[in-house]
Design a protein around this motif. Sequence first.
Motif, PDB file in Angstrom:
ATOM      1  N   LYS A  87       0.813  -1.216   0.000  1.00  0.00           N
ATOM      2  CA  LYS A  87       0.000   0.000   0.000  1.00  0.00           C
ATOM      3  C   LYS A  87       0.846   1.266   0.000  1.00  0.00           C
ATOM      4  CE  LYS A  87      -4.091  -1.836   2.411  1.00  0.00           C
ATOM      5  NZ  LYS A  87      -4.853  -1.772   3.682  1.00  0.00           N
ATOM      6  N   ILE A  88       1.992   1.213   0.671  1.00  0.00           N
ATOM      7  CA  ILE A  88       2.843   2.396   0.786  1.00  0.00           C
ATOM      8  C   ILE A  88       3.394   2.822  -0.575  1.00  0.00           C
ATOM      9  CG2 ILE A  88       4.986   3.290   1.800  1.00  0.00           C
ATOM     10  CD1 ILE A  88       2.598   3.036   3.726  1.00  0.00           C
ATOM     11  N   LEU A  89       3.487   1.878  -1.513  1.00  0.00           N
ATOM     12  CA  LEU A  89       4.010   2.188  -2.839  1.00  0.00           C
ATOM     13  C   LEU A  89       3.003   2.945  -3.696  1.00  0.00           C
ATOM     14  CD1 LEU A  89       5.653  -1.275  -3.607  1.00  0.00           C
ATOM     15  CD2 LEU A  89       6.868   0.839  -3.053  1.00  0.00           C
ATOM     16  N   LEU A  90       1.774   3.116  -3.192  1.00  0.00           N
ATOM     17  CA  LEU A  90       0.676   3.671  -3.970  1.00  0.00           C
ATOM     18  C   LEU A  90       0.442   5.146  -3.633  1.00  0.00           C
ATOM     19  CD1 LEU A  90      -1.510   2.593  -6.001  1.00  0.00           C
ATOM     20  CD2 LEU A  90      -3.007   2.310  -4.012  1.00  0.00           C
ATOM     21  N   LYS A  91       0.192   5.952  -4.658  1.00  0.00           N
ATOM     22  CA  LYS A  91      -0.166   7.352  -4.448  1.00  0.00           C
ATOM     23  C   LYS A  91      -1.586   7.462  -3.892  1.00  0.00           C
ATOM     24  CE  LYS A  91       2.542   9.389  -8.249  1.00  0.00           C
ATOM     25  NZ  LYS A  91       2.416  10.150  -9.524  1.00  0.00           N
ATOM     26  N   VAL A  92      -1.891   8.574  -3.248  1.00  0.00           N
ATOM     27  CA  VAL A  92      -3.263   8.857  -2.826  1.00  0.00           C
ATOM     28  C   VAL A  92      -4.127   8.980  -4.084  1.00  0.00           C
ATOM     29  CG1 VAL A  92      -4.786  10.523  -1.704  1.00  0.00           C
ATOM     30  CG2 VAL A  92      -2.553   9.995  -0.699  1.00  0.00           C
ATOM     31  N   GLY A  93      -5.243   8.295  -4.092  1.00  0.00           N
ATOM     32  CA  GLY A  93      -6.103   8.244  -5.265  1.00  0.00           C
ATOM     33  C   GLY A  93      -5.772   7.106  -6.205  1.00  0.00           C
ATOM     34  N   GLY A  94      -4.678   6.382  -5.911  1.00  0.00           N
ATOM     35  CA  GLY A  94      -4.241   5.285  -6.768  1.00  0.00           C
ATOM     36  C   GLY A  94      -4.974   3.988  -6.496  1.00  0.00           C
ATOM     37  N   ILE A  95      -4.752   3.011  -7.380  1.00  0.00           N
ATOM     38  CA  ILE A  95      -5.414   1.697  -7.283  1.00  0.00           C
ATOM     39  C   ILE A  95      -4.351   0.603  -7.278  1.00  0.00           C
ATOM     40  CG2 ILE A  95      -6.979   0.068  -8.398  1.00  0.00           C
ATOM     41  CD1 ILE A  95      -8.454   2.443  -9.606  1.00  0.00           C
ATOM     42  N   LEU A  96      -4.473  -0.295  -6.328  1.00  0.00           N
ATOM     43  CA  LEU A  96      -3.608  -1.467  -6.194  1.00  0.00           C
ATOM     44  C   LEU A  96      -4.465  -2.716  -6.360  1.00  0.00           C
ATOM     45  CD1 LEU A  96      -1.106  -3.149  -5.178  1.00  0.00           C
ATOM     46  CD2 LEU A  96      -1.836  -2.557  -2.847  1.00  0.00           C
ATOM     47  N   VAL A  97      -4.041  -3.625  -7.229  1.00  0.00           N
ATOM     48  CA  VAL A  97      -4.740  -4.892  -7.425  1.00  0.00           C
ATOM     49  C   VAL A  97      -3.765  -6.016  -7.110  1.00  0.00           C
ATOM     50  CG1 VAL A  97      -5.949  -6.393  -9.048  1.00  0.00           C
ATOM     51  CG2 VAL A  97      -6.265  -3.909  -9.179  1.00  0.00           C
ATOM     52  N   MET A  98      -4.155  -6.907  -6.182  1.00  0.00           N
ATOM     53  CA  MET A  98      -3.274  -8.015  -5.804  1.00  0.00           C
ATOM     54  C   MET A  98      -4.090  -9.131  -5.172  1.00  0.00           C
ATOM     55  SD  MET A  98      -1.354  -6.358  -2.485  1.00  0.00           S
ATOM     56  CE  MET A  98      -2.270  -5.720  -1.086  1.00  0.00           C
ATOM     57  N   PRO A  99      -3.586 -10.369  -5.241  1.00  0.00           N
ATOM     58  CA  PRO A  99      -4.272 -11.478  -4.590  1.00  0.00           C
ATOM     59  C   PRO A  99      -3.910 -11.551  -3.103  1.00  0.00           C
ATOM     60  CG  PRO A  99      -2.477 -12.288  -5.982  1.00  0.00           C
ATOM     61  CD  PRO A  99      -2.457 -10.809  -6.073  1.00  0.00           C
TER      62      PRO A  99
END
Length: 359
Positions: free
Chosen positions: A178-190
């Motif tokens: 999650k820390i690698l993601l910008k505010v407003g960004g989307i992370l998809v993972m299993p």
Amino acid sequence: MGGAVSAGEDNDDLIDNLKEAQYIRTERVEQAFRAIDRGDYYLEGYRDNAYKDLAWKHGNIHLSAPCIYSEVMEALKLQQGLSFLNLGSGTGYLSTMVGLIIGPFGVNHGVELHKDVVEYANERLDDFIKNSDSFDRFEFCEPHFVVGNCLEISSDSHQYDRIYCGAGVQKDHENYMKILLKVGGILVMPIEDQLTQIIRTGQSSWESKNILAVSFAPLVQQNRTDSNKSEAVVLPALSVRSLQDLSRIYIRRTLSSLINEENPNRTNTPRASQKRKRRRCRRRRRINTYVFVGNQLIPQPLDSEEDECIEQESKDEEQEKDIEPIKPEEPQVNHLRDKILSLPLPESLKAYLLYYRKK
């Protein structure tokens, strides 16, 4: 895993099936899938399995099932100019499709554990740029892959608008991703056998949604008992494009616009004609029911669902007899490449406009 849709005869047939099953739901995702032949990412001798909705693995080379990739592409909600990080980038198949959507002003990075897989991904990417007409039909953001463990990314690395992780993530690594993601960004993972979409809504707030039940191999963790600690993975720098790159992008864009004006009926992404699919019917026997006539029970036959399907298929076959046979499609013409080669320019400049690639 996979097997959610029927096997296709070719790449377009596979995409038709994914659309019919509602795994592909938007036009931009469909265009990206049609532009890149999945079979090109298979080793020789294994291509016959490329259009089945199944994962494939040979040594360190791995491809997830097409239904997984399509759900990932839809969940990422990609747009032009976004930055993308692929953790476990593998063959580069997904990263290349992403590059077609985010365009030349996006950022497209991948981290892959195995050096031989990164080499294979770069070979596939080079072949796509040199030989695929789709490269010239889209404005492309070329992926850049680095070798390393995605759990060892340098702590001062930049953040991204979109992130995908192609391996099972344990709960204790969720915050790291999650820390690698910008505010407003989307992370998809299993996570815990669920493909999950996570949106960063604030500095410390998140929204999560399960997309699909999946089964992924877990992330490979570093062995902390090793005496030699591995070096941190350094992601590619976010650099401003050079004036040469910008010039090439805008010249190619201008030429493409001229070509579209000269050929108004030309479509940007050719689609294969839909194949008629025969109705699938459950096998049932003819059913008899009984009705009272006076004081007697009289058997009354009813048409089963199977009979209705057979009747419909017979009508379809009769209609097909009246339809003219479909003419084979003419080979696609790479209009942009032909236009550049026809210009009265030095050969070195033509090569520059073609990204120094020769077909």
